[in-house]
Write an enzyme that holds these catalytic residues in place. Structure first.
Site, PDB file in Angstrom:
ATOM      1  N   ASP A  40      29.485  15.665 -17.880  1.00  0.00           N
ATOM      2  CA  ASP A  40      29.671  17.117 -17.281  1.00  0.00           C
ATOM      3  C   ASP A  40      28.928  18.039 -18.623  1.00  0.00           C
ATOM      4  OD1 ASP A  40      30.506  19.277 -16.037  1.00  0.00           O
ATOM      5  OD2 ASP A  40      32.671  19.131 -16.812  1.00  0.00           O
TER       6      ASP A  40
ATOM      7  N   HIS B 249      20.431  19.338 -14.581  1.00  0.00           N
ATOM      8  CA  HIS B 249      20.700  18.092 -14.039  1.00  0.00           C
ATOM      9  C   HIS B 249      19.589  16.976 -14.390  1.00  0.00           C
ATOM     10  CE1 HIS B 249      24.099  19.559 -12.197  1.00  0.00           C
ATOM     11  NE2 HIS B 249      23.488  20.511 -11.586  1.00  0.00           N
TER      12      HIS B 249
ATOM     13  N   TRP C   6      30.216  18.792  -3.045  1.00  0.00           N
ATOM     14  CA  TRP C   6      29.379  19.173  -1.951  1.00  0.00           C
ATOM     15  C   TRP C   6      29.494  20.671  -1.554  1.00  0.00           C
ATOM     16  CZ3 TRP C   6      26.161  16.229   0.025  1.00  0.00           C
ATOM     17  CH2 TRP C   6      26.032  14.662   0.161  1.00  0.00           C
TER      18      TRP C   6
ATOM     19  N   ARG D 250      29.321  22.891  -3.643  1.00  0.00           N
ATOM     20  CA  ARG D 250      28.196  23.877  -4.413  1.00  0.00           C
ATOM     21  C   ARG D 250      27.065  24.298  -3.534  1.00  0.00           C
ATOM     22  NH1 ARG D 250      27.695  21.373 -10.395  1.00  0.00           N
ATOM     23  NH2 ARG D 250      29.728  20.774 -10.826  1.00  0.00           N
TER      24      ARG D 250
ATOM     25  N   LEU E  23      25.154  -6.026 -17.738  1.00  0.00           N
ATOM     26  CA  LEU E  23      25.797  -4.950 -17.638  1.00  0.00           C
ATOM     27  C   LEU E  23      26.271  -4.355 -16.148  1.00  0.00           C
ATOM     28  CD1 LEU E  23      27.168  -2.387 -19.012  1.00  0.00           C
ATOM     29  CD2 LEU E  23      25.040  -1.358 -18.680  1.00  0.00           C
TER      30      LEU E  23
ATOM     31  N   SER F 136      39.332  15.668 -13.143  1.00  0.00           N
ATOM     32  CA  SER F 136      38.617  16.137 -11.796  1.00  0.00           C
ATOM     33  C   SER F 136      38.372  15.149 -10.874  1.00  0.00           C
ATOM     34  CB  SER F 136      37.199  16.596 -12.323  1.00  0.00           C
ATOM     35  OG  SER F 136      37.428  17.477 -13.123  1.00  0.00           O
TER      36      SER F 136
HETATM   37  C1  IPE Z   1      33.337  16.382 -12.561  1.00  0.00           C
HETATM   38  O1  IPE Z   1      32.521  17.694 -12.965  1.00  0.00           O
HETATM   39  C2  IPE Z   1      32.186  15.894 -11.380  1.00  0.00           C
HETATM   40  C3  IPE Z   1      31.263  15.216 -12.175  1.00  0.00           C
HETATM   41  C4  IPE Z   1      30.928  15.069 -13.402  1.00  0.00           C
HETATM   42  C5  IPE Z   1      30.384  14.520 -11.135  1.00  0.00           C
HETATM   43  P1  IPE Z   1      32.846  18.941 -12.219  1.00  0.00           P
HETATM   44  O2  IPE Z   1      32.138  19.823 -13.218  1.00  0.00           O
HETATM   45  O3  IPE Z   1      32.322  19.136 -10.871  1.00  0.00           O
HETATM   46  O4  IPE Z   1      34.192  19.417 -12.518  1.00  0.00           O
HETATM   47  P2  IPE Z   1      35.067  20.596 -12.712  1.00  0.00           P
HETATM   48  O5  IPE Z   1      34.802  21.410 -11.343  1.00  0.00           O
HETATM   49  O6  IPE Z   1      34.878  21.162 -13.920  1.00  0.00           O
HETATM   50  O7  IPE Z   1      36.913  20.016 -12.784  1.00  0.00           O
HETATM   51  C1  IPE Z   2      27.863  17.778 -14.313  1.00  0.00           C
HETATM   52  O1  IPE Z   2      27.391  18.920 -14.844  1.00  0.00           O
HETATM   53  C2  IPE Z   2      27.004  17.374 -13.027  1.00  0.00           C
HETATM   54  C3  IPE Z   2      27.669  17.364 -11.905  1.00  0.00           C
HETATM   55  C4  IPE Z   2      28.827  17.702 -11.751  1.00  0.00           C
HETATM   56  C5  IPE Z   2      26.966  16.993 -10.569  1.00  0.00           C
HETATM   57  P1  IPE Z   2      27.771  20.317 -14.123  1.00  0.00           P
HETATM   58  O2  IPE Z   2      26.858  20.754 -12.953  1.00  0.00           O
HETATM   59  O3  IPE Z   2      29.125  20.402 -13.765  1.00  0.00           O
HETATM   60  O4  IPE Z   2      27.726  21.454 -15.320  1.00  0.00           O
HETATM   61  P2  IPE Z   2      28.628  22.609 -15.789  1.00  0.00           P
HETATM   62  O5  IPE Z   2      29.969  22.072 -16.055  1.00  0.00           O
HETATM   63  O6  IPE Z   2      28.626  23.649 -14.816  1.00  0.00           O
HETATM   64  O7  IPE Z   2      27.996  22.975 -17.158  1.00  0.00           O
HETATM   65 MG    MG Z   3      30.934  20.835 -14.607  1.00  0.00          MG
END
Ligand code: IPE
Ligand code: IPE
Ligand code: MG
Length: 257
Positions: free
Chosen positions: A35, A52, A84, A86, A146, A211
């Site tokens: 995250d 990303h 999804w 987003r 792994l 999450s």
């Molecule tokens: C959790 O991160 C999902 C992934 C890392 C793929 P999110 O950023 O989507 O989670 P929330 O919305 O902060 O809970």
């Molecule tokens: C984690 O980073 C990647 C995914 C959930 C796909 P985020 O995109 O959630 O980044 P933040 O939490 O908004 O910083």
């Molecule tokens: Mg996030």
């Protein structure tokens, strides 16, 4: 000026790895909620997909770090079912990055002895993304060093719903009696049936929640929240988390004497 005999910094990668190896217990299975990519990009006044993209490098570093430390299984949460929702531009950037990651890394992963499996509702992936995932799994199927589990379009509750449906099918077909359903029967119908539960669950970027990741499997995982944003996570952060894990007293409900 540094001389060849001078000490390296106390928290260098190699020092940390040596300390990890001194300890007997290395987690067999590490799960990571990757995250903070969006915040990492925002700090640089860049669009979210830039974060990303930078996160892909962290994936490589962590895979290599696990190989070096002797971790057997690595589970990475890459894209949740909820993700999804987003904006379509971000979702399509993430899907393109998935294809790019596979195109770039498949040969390397195979050479490193990594076996990749991808779990989640893969029917929602585009044709090219689904094809890339299938070929990655096929190309790396002989890896023995792994096990890398990538969770894409994944939700922990959906995984449990899927297991319940599979059980219902077996009951309906007369292969299984309801009274014979126990934890082992549920476990066997999870995506992760083949690997042990995670010993250590890491979440980056300081968020303190699951999450919807691996709800069943993390029952007794040690939790480690790192403030580091995912694109900055690498071997140093990984080994630091493992060293922290090695100090934990895992009681599993018992009393230690
Ligand atoms: C959790 O991160 C999902 C992934 C890392 C793929 P999110 O950023 O989507 O989670 P929330 O919305 O902060 O809970
Ligand atoms: C984690 O980073 C990647 C995914 C959930 C796909 P985020 O995109 O959630 O980044 P933040 O939490 O908004 O910083
Ligand atoms: Mg996030």
């Amino acid at each position: 000026m540094a001389t060849p005999s001078s000490h390296s910094a106390p928290d260098s990668e190699s020092d940390l790895l040596a300390r990890v190896r001194v300890h007997r217990v290395v987690p067999r299975h590490i799960a990571i909620i990757m995250d903070g990519n969006g915040r990492w990009a925002r700090e640089r006044h860049m669009p979210r997909p830039f974060g990303h993209r930078s996160g892909m490098k962290a994936v490589r570093a962590v895979v290599e770090g696990c190989l070096e430390a002797g971790v057997e299984w690595l589970s990475l949460f890459a894209f949740s079912q909820e993700n999804w929702q987003r904006p379509e531009t971000e979702v399509s950037a993430l899907m393109s990055l998935l294809e790019e990651y596979i195109a770039r890394e498949a040969a390397e992963l195979r050479g490193q002895g990594v076996r990749v499996r991808v779990f989640g509702d893969l029917d929602r992936l585009s044709g090219p993304a689904a094809a890339a995932v299938a070929s990655l799994m096929n190309d790396t199927r002989d890896g023995t060093k792994l096990g890398l589990n990538l969770f894409i379009s994944y939700g922990g509750r959906a995984e449990l719903v899927r297991a319940a449906r599979l059980l219902a099918v077996d009951v309906q077909a007369g292969r299984l009696a309801p009274e014979d359903i126990g934890e082992a029967e549920i476990r066997a119908r999870l995506f992760t049936a083949e690997c042990p539960d995670p010993d250590l669950l890491i979440r980056t970027s300081g968020e303190q929640r699951l999450s919807n990741f691996l709800l069943w499997q993390v029952a007794y995982a040690e939790l480690y929240i790192s403030a580091v944003l995912w694109p900055d996570f690498g071997r140093v952060a990984l080994y630091t988390a493992i060293l922290d894990f090695q100090q934990r007293d895992r009681r599993f409900g018992r009393v230690t004497v």
